[in-house]
Design a protein around this motif. Structure first.
Motif, PDB file in Angstrom:
ATOM      1  N   LEU A 167       0.793  -1.158   0.082  1.00  0.00           N
ATOM      2  CA  LEU A 167      -0.043   0.072  -0.134  1.00  0.00           C
ATOM      3  C   LEU A 167       0.831   1.408   0.042  1.00  0.00           C
ATOM      4  CD1 LEU A 167      -2.835   1.470   0.316  1.00  0.00           C
ATOM      5  CD2 LEU A 167      -2.448   1.359   2.740  1.00  0.00           C
ATOM      6  N   TYR A 168       1.945   1.055   0.661  1.00  0.00           N
ATOM      7  CA  TYR A 168       2.680   2.668   1.021  1.00  0.00           C
ATOM      8  C   TYR A 168       3.685   2.595   0.087  1.00  0.00           C
ATOM      9  CZ  TYR A 168      -0.100   2.776   5.375  1.00  0.00           C
ATOM     10  OH  TYR A 168      -1.311   2.749   6.023  1.00  0.00           O
ATOM     11  N   TRP A 169       4.491   1.995  -0.672  1.00  0.00           N
ATOM     12  CA  TRP A 169       5.601   1.911  -1.485  1.00  0.00           C
ATOM     13  C   TRP A 169       4.848   2.350  -2.814  1.00  0.00           C
ATOM     14  CZ3 TRP A 169       9.120  -2.420  -3.441  1.00  0.00           C
ATOM     15  CH2 TRP A 169      10.085  -1.786  -4.320  1.00  0.00           C
ATOM     16  N   PRO A 170       4.873   3.357  -3.374  1.00  0.00           N
ATOM     17  CA  PRO A 170       4.329   3.723  -4.586  1.00  0.00           C
ATOM     18  C   PRO A 170       4.983   2.955  -5.745  1.00  0.00           C
ATOM     19  CG  PRO A 170       4.467   5.683  -3.386  1.00  0.00           C
ATOM     20  CD  PRO A 170       5.169   4.487  -2.474  1.00  0.00           C
ATOM     21  N   ALA A 171       6.202   2.723  -5.841  1.00  0.00           N
ATOM     22  CA  ALA A 171       6.767   2.211  -6.908  1.00  0.00           C
ATOM     23  C   ALA A 171       6.186   0.741  -7.016  1.00  0.00           C
ATOM     24  CB  ALA A 171       8.408   2.222  -6.851  1.00  0.00           C
ATOM     25  N   GLY A 172       6.328   0.066  -5.818  1.00  0.00           N
ATOM     26  CA  GLY A 172       5.977  -1.577  -6.073  1.00  0.00           C
ATOM     27  C   GLY A 172       4.326  -1.543  -6.049  1.00  0.00           C
ATOM     28  N   SER A 173       3.620  -0.699  -5.425  1.00  0.00           N
ATOM     29  CA  SER A 173       2.191  -0.722  -5.594  1.00  0.00           C
ATOM     30  C   SER A 173       1.815  -0.489  -6.787  1.00  0.00           C
ATOM     31  CB  SER A 173       1.564   0.555  -4.543  1.00  0.00           C
ATOM     32  OG  SER A 173       0.226   0.178  -4.763  1.00  0.00           O
ATOM     33  N   VAL A 174       2.259   0.538  -7.743  1.00  0.00           N
ATOM     34  CA  VAL A 174       1.708   0.481  -9.091  1.00  0.00           C
ATOM     35  C   VAL A 174       2.022  -0.483  -9.857  1.00  0.00           C
ATOM     36  CG1 VAL A 174       2.584   1.753 -11.156  1.00  0.00           C
ATOM     37  CG2 VAL A 174       2.039   3.115  -9.325  1.00  0.00           C
ATOM     38  N   SER A 175       3.053  -1.348  -9.589  1.00  0.00           N
ATOM     39  CA  SER A 175       3.367  -2.526 -10.379  1.00  0.00           C
ATOM     40  C   SER A 175       2.547  -3.705 -10.178  1.00  0.00           C
ATOM     41  CB  SER A 175       4.798  -3.106 -10.180  1.00  0.00           C
ATOM     42  OG  SER A 175       5.595  -2.045 -10.772  1.00  0.00           O
ATOM     43  N   HIS A 176       1.879  -3.902  -8.801  1.00  0.00           N
ATOM     44  CA  HIS A 176       1.524  -5.064  -8.466  1.00  0.00           C
ATOM     45  C   HIS A 176       0.105  -4.997  -7.595  1.00  0.00           C
ATOM     46  CE1 HIS A 176       5.184  -7.063  -9.442  1.00  0.00           C
ATOM     47  NE2 HIS A 176       6.142  -6.212  -8.735  1.00  0.00           N
ATOM     48  N   THR A 177      -0.030  -3.856  -7.052  1.00  0.00           N
ATOM     49  CA  THR A 177      -1.333  -3.700  -6.405  1.00  0.00           C
ATOM     50  C   THR A 177      -2.278  -2.635  -7.300  1.00  0.00           C
ATOM     51  OG1 THR A 177       0.094  -3.632  -4.251  1.00  0.00           O
ATOM     52  CG2 THR A 177      -2.327  -2.890  -4.233  1.00  0.00           C
ATOM     53  N   LEU A 178      -1.891  -1.711  -7.600  1.00  0.00           N
ATOM     54  CA  LEU A 178      -2.728  -0.747  -8.571  1.00  0.00           C
ATOM     55  C   LEU A 178      -3.069  -1.516  -9.877  1.00  0.00           C
ATOM     56  CD1 LEU A 178      -4.380   1.948  -8.433  1.00  0.00           C
ATOM     57  CD2 LEU A 178      -2.220   2.839  -9.683  1.00  0.00           C
ATOM     58  N   ALA A 179      -2.161  -2.396 -10.438  1.00  0.00           N
ATOM     59  CA  ALA A 179      -2.339  -2.984 -11.810  1.00  0.00           C
ATOM     60  C   ALA A 179      -3.426  -3.646 -11.905  1.00  0.00           C
ATOM     61  CB  ALA A 179      -1.146  -3.695 -12.363  1.00  0.00           C
ATOM     62  N   PRO A 180      -3.729  -5.053 -10.883  1.00  0.00           N
ATOM     63  CA  PRO A 180      -4.914  -5.550 -10.905  1.00  0.00           C
ATOM     64  C   PRO A 180      -6.188  -4.753 -10.739  1.00  0.00           C
ATOM     65  CG  PRO A 180      -3.679  -5.979  -8.769  1.00  0.00           C
ATOM     66  CD  PRO A 180      -2.846  -5.220  -9.743  1.00  0.00           C
ATOM     67  N   VAL A 181      -6.093  -3.691  -9.833  1.00  0.00           N
ATOM     68  CA  VAL A 181      -7.435  -2.959  -9.835  1.00  0.00           C
ATOM     69  C   VAL A 181      -7.690  -2.095 -10.882  1.00  0.00           C
ATOM     70  CG1 VAL A 181      -8.336  -1.011  -8.392  1.00  0.00           C
ATOM     71  CG2 VAL A 181      -6.990  -2.427  -7.297  1.00  0.00           C
ATOM     72  N   LEU A 182      -6.733  -1.729 -11.779  1.00  0.00           N
ATOM     73  CA  LEU A 182      -6.921  -1.075 -12.988  1.00  0.00           C
ATOM     74  C   LEU A 182      -7.834  -1.984 -13.989  1.00  0.00           C
ATOM     75  CD1 LEU A 182      -3.859   1.043 -13.508  1.00  0.00           C
ATOM     76  CD2 LEU A 182      -6.255   1.778 -12.825  1.00  0.00           C
ATOM     77  N   ALA A 183      -7.123  -3.288 -13.969  1.00  0.00           N
ATOM     78  CA  ALA A 183      -7.880  -4.358 -14.930  1.00  0.00           C
ATOM     79  C   ALA A 183      -9.111  -4.741 -14.598  1.00  0.00           C
ATOM     80  CB  ALA A 183      -6.903  -5.772 -14.468  1.00  0.00           C
ATOM     81  N   CYS A 184      -9.550  -4.645 -13.292  1.00  0.00           N
ATOM     82  CA  CYS A 184     -11.029  -4.692 -12.736  1.00  0.00           C
ATOM     83  C   CYS A 184     -11.768  -3.596 -13.215  1.00  0.00           C
ATOM     84  CB  CYS A 184     -11.063  -5.006 -11.166  1.00  0.00           C
ATOM     85  SG  CYS A 184     -10.534  -6.554 -10.727  1.00  0.00           S
ATOM     86  N   ALA A 185     -11.318  -2.510 -12.922  1.00  0.00           N
ATOM     87  CA  ALA A 185     -11.940  -1.327 -13.664  1.00  0.00           C
ATOM     88  C   ALA A 185     -12.344  -1.280 -15.055  1.00  0.00           C
ATOM     89  CB  ALA A 185     -11.057  -0.001 -13.326  1.00  0.00           C
ATOM     90  N   ALA A 186     -11.173  -1.982 -16.022  1.00  0.00           N
ATOM     91  CA  ALA A 186     -11.832  -2.106 -17.336  1.00  0.00           C
ATOM     92  C   ALA A 186     -13.218  -2.875 -17.643  1.00  0.00           C
ATOM     93  CB  ALA A 186     -10.579  -2.875 -18.066  1.00  0.00           C
ATOM     94  N   VAL A 187     -13.676  -3.557 -16.615  1.00  0.00           N
ATOM     95  CA  VAL A 187     -14.699  -4.520 -16.736  1.00  0.00           C
ATOM     96  C   VAL A 187     -15.945  -3.603 -16.366  1.00  0.00           C
ATOM     97  CG1 VAL A 187     -15.983  -6.352 -15.652  1.00  0.00           C
ATOM     98  CG2 VAL A 187     -13.600  -6.545 -15.851  1.00  0.00           C
ATOM     99  N   VAL A 188     -15.898  -2.479 -15.800  1.00  0.00           N
ATOM    100  CA  VAL A 188     -16.980  -1.555 -15.603  1.00  0.00           C
ATOM    101  C   VAL A 188     -17.655  -1.372 -16.622  1.00  0.00           C
ATOM    102  CG1 VAL A 188     -17.608   0.560 -14.546  1.00  0.00           C
ATOM    103  CG2 VAL A 188     -16.222  -1.081 -13.355  1.00  0.00           C
ATOM    104  N   PRO A 189     -16.929  -0.535 -17.785  1.00  0.00           N
ATOM    105  CA  PRO A 189     -18.015  -0.153 -19.038  1.00  0.00           C
ATOM    106  C   PRO A 189     -18.685  -1.128 -19.669  1.00  0.00           C
ATOM    107  CG  PRO A 189     -15.540   0.725 -18.869  1.00  0.00           C
ATOM    108  CD  PRO A 189     -15.588  -0.312 -17.788  1.00  0.00           C
TER     109      PRO A 189
END
Length: 505
Positions: A167-189
């Motif tokens: 959660l708190y290390w942005p460089a690691g979170s962008v690659s491994h935490t935020l990435a699957p969230v963005l993938a889920c967001a692509a389902v919304v439309p």
């Protein structure tokens, strides 16, 4: 259902009355309002925990790779970082774009990152829950979708072995935490699509999201391809004949977008340099030795995850959803009748295949440490947490239709208790991490002020004291014998070099 039929409605469930809602057996306004109040009160636990986690983000300071990103963005902007990633570092241009967005605001960007990423995760999961219920022809009491989303977000972000890197290390979170969230967001439309324009927008979105994910995270790309392949193999059994062509086209275009993004990444000079640096060019990921070692590492990961008891909160949230949801009655849906066991088996298989393939990909970089590099698990842990909710919902649905109402109420009370205990259990380690972050922030700020003052007075070489937290890398590890990223720290403060010191300012 015949091909070309206009719609498919959800079958009447055994405990549902045929008339409009009232105050009797089906549960009327009094029942709904009482459940809504309880759901909101229960949701306050994970929401409160997430609020505390976001508040602790004010103690985050740069470390590890970020020392190297910040000077580049300061001197050359986000475009300079994108070029550096593509040519020199790893080829992840999508990753560089997102990293550059927070690095534009050096320390403040790090402090706000936990709040922004946590809120985004909550909103995406909440929206998906509401839309999936609608598409499934189900309705749930108000507050239940928020409870599910808050629990999923809290468990996903805070139940991992290293919450800081999640959660708190942005460089690691962008690659491994935020990435699957963005993938889920692509389902919304796709779930919102109505009419030709809506469907076109959903298809364009999934292609662009696929390209972004392909250049953002190799592991999330693998998870996405596994899930999309599963939809192509089993989708005809999940949705009606009328909905199948649209689902097939959406999945194929999503996979194509990921393939394009991955090709951009893998053919980049930066990716080739990275593979050479870690010896991946000479080590085959598919050699029998590598595959066997990856299997052993993944088995240890599975053991760790299955024995992490706060994940039971996700099952409990799903159980509550299944117990309290009811058929929508008037809404048309595009699914076939639910077959719980095959559906759950497909979900388990998807998590296992995606997790093992992610381990295979990361093994050449981490070697035997692949089972302890917890941040790389997050690419498929979000899928795992969502699977736990789905299994809980299927179980809750089965209990609701087969058990007397008093027993179903008892099951809901037990589920609520398990959820509350699971969430509360995450509070203590979060508090301890917050204390460690607070101490480091004070030390970092004092050292930052000293280095800035020294550089302003004309000094070219100054001492630096390592300030590690939660296993993060700092300059001069191993008592000063490993210098990385000392060169980047010197660049950040516009110095020629920094030297190892044990004395804090």
């Amino acid at each position: 259902m015949a091909v070309g039929a206009s719609r498919m409605t959800t079958p009447q469930e055994p405990d549902e009355p045929s008339g409009p809602p009232g105050r009797g057996k089906g549960g009327g306004p009094w029942f709904s309002s009482r459940v809504t109040v309880c759901a909101v009160l229960l949701a306050a636990l994970p929401l409160g925990l997430l609020a505390v986690a976001a508040w602790l983000g004010r103690h985050v300071r740069p470390s590890a790779d970020e020392w190297c990103f910040l000077p580049v963005v300061r001197d050359h902007g986000v475009a300079g970082l994108v070029g550096k990633f593509y040519v020199t570092d790893n080829g992840r241009v999508g990753n560089a774009l997102l990293v550059g967005l927070y690095a534009e605001f050096p320390v403040a960007g790090h402090q706000w990152y936990a709040l922004v990423s946590g809120l985004l995760t909550l909103l995406v999961v909440w929206t998906l829950t509401v839309l999936l219920l609608r598409r499934a022809g189900q309705r749930a009491p108000r507050g239940i979708p928020l409870l599910v989303a808050a629990t999923v977000t809290a468990v996903f972000l805070l139940a991992t072995p290293n919450t800081y890197k999640t959660l708190y290390w942005p460089a690691g979170s962008v690659s491994h935490t935020l990435a699957p969230v963005l993938a889920c967001a692509a389902v919304v439309p796709a779930l919102c699509a109505r009419g030709r324009r809506g469907r076109t927008a959903a298809l364009v979105t999934v292609v662009l999201a696929g390209v972004l994910i392909g250049t953002l995270s190799e592991e999330t790309s693998i998870v996405g391809l596994v899930v999309l392949s599963g939809l192509l193999l089993t989708g005809r059994r999940l949705v009606t004949e009328r909905a199948w062509p649209a689902l097939r086209t959406w999945a194929l275009l999503g996979a194509a977008g990921i393939a394009v993004g991955t090709a951009v990444l893998m053919t980049s000079p930066g990716s080739r340099r990275r593979r050479t640096r870690f010896g991946a060019e000479t080590t085959s990921m598919i050699s029998p030795e590598s595959l066997a070692a990856s299997a052993r590492g993944f088995a240890r990961i599975v053991e760790t995850v299955l024995t992490t008891w706060p994940y039971a909160g996700a099952v409990a949230a799903g159980l509550l959803l299944g117990l309290l949801a009811r058929p929508g009655g008037t809404g048309s849906v595009l699914r076939r009748p639910c077959r719980p066991l095959p559906l759950a088996a497909c979900g388990v298989l998807a998590v296992l295949v995606a997790g093992y393939l992610c381990t295979v990909v990361t093994y050449p970089v981490f070697g035997a440490r692949v089972s302890s590099a917890a941040r790389t698990w997050n690419d498929y842990l979000l899928l795992y947490v969502l699977l736990l909710v789905a299994v809980g919902a299927l179980l809750g649905r089965a209990l609701r239709t087969r058990m007397p109402r008093p027993w179903a109420a008892l099951a809901a009370a037990v589920a609520a208790t398990v959820l509350a205990v699971s969430v509360v259990g995450l509070a203590r380690p979060l508090h301890q991490l917050g204390q460690d972050m607070r101490v480091r922030a004070g030390q970092w700020d004092r050292q930052d002020a000293r280095l800035r003052a020294g550089a302003a007075s004309g000094a070219k070489v100054l001492p630096y004291t390592p300030l590690p937290v939660a296993g993060m890398l700092e300059p001069f590890r191993d008592r000063g014998r490993i210098g990385w990223p000392a060169r980047c720290v010197a660049d950040y403060y516009r110095l020629d070099a920094v030297t190892y010191s044990t004395r804090l300012p």
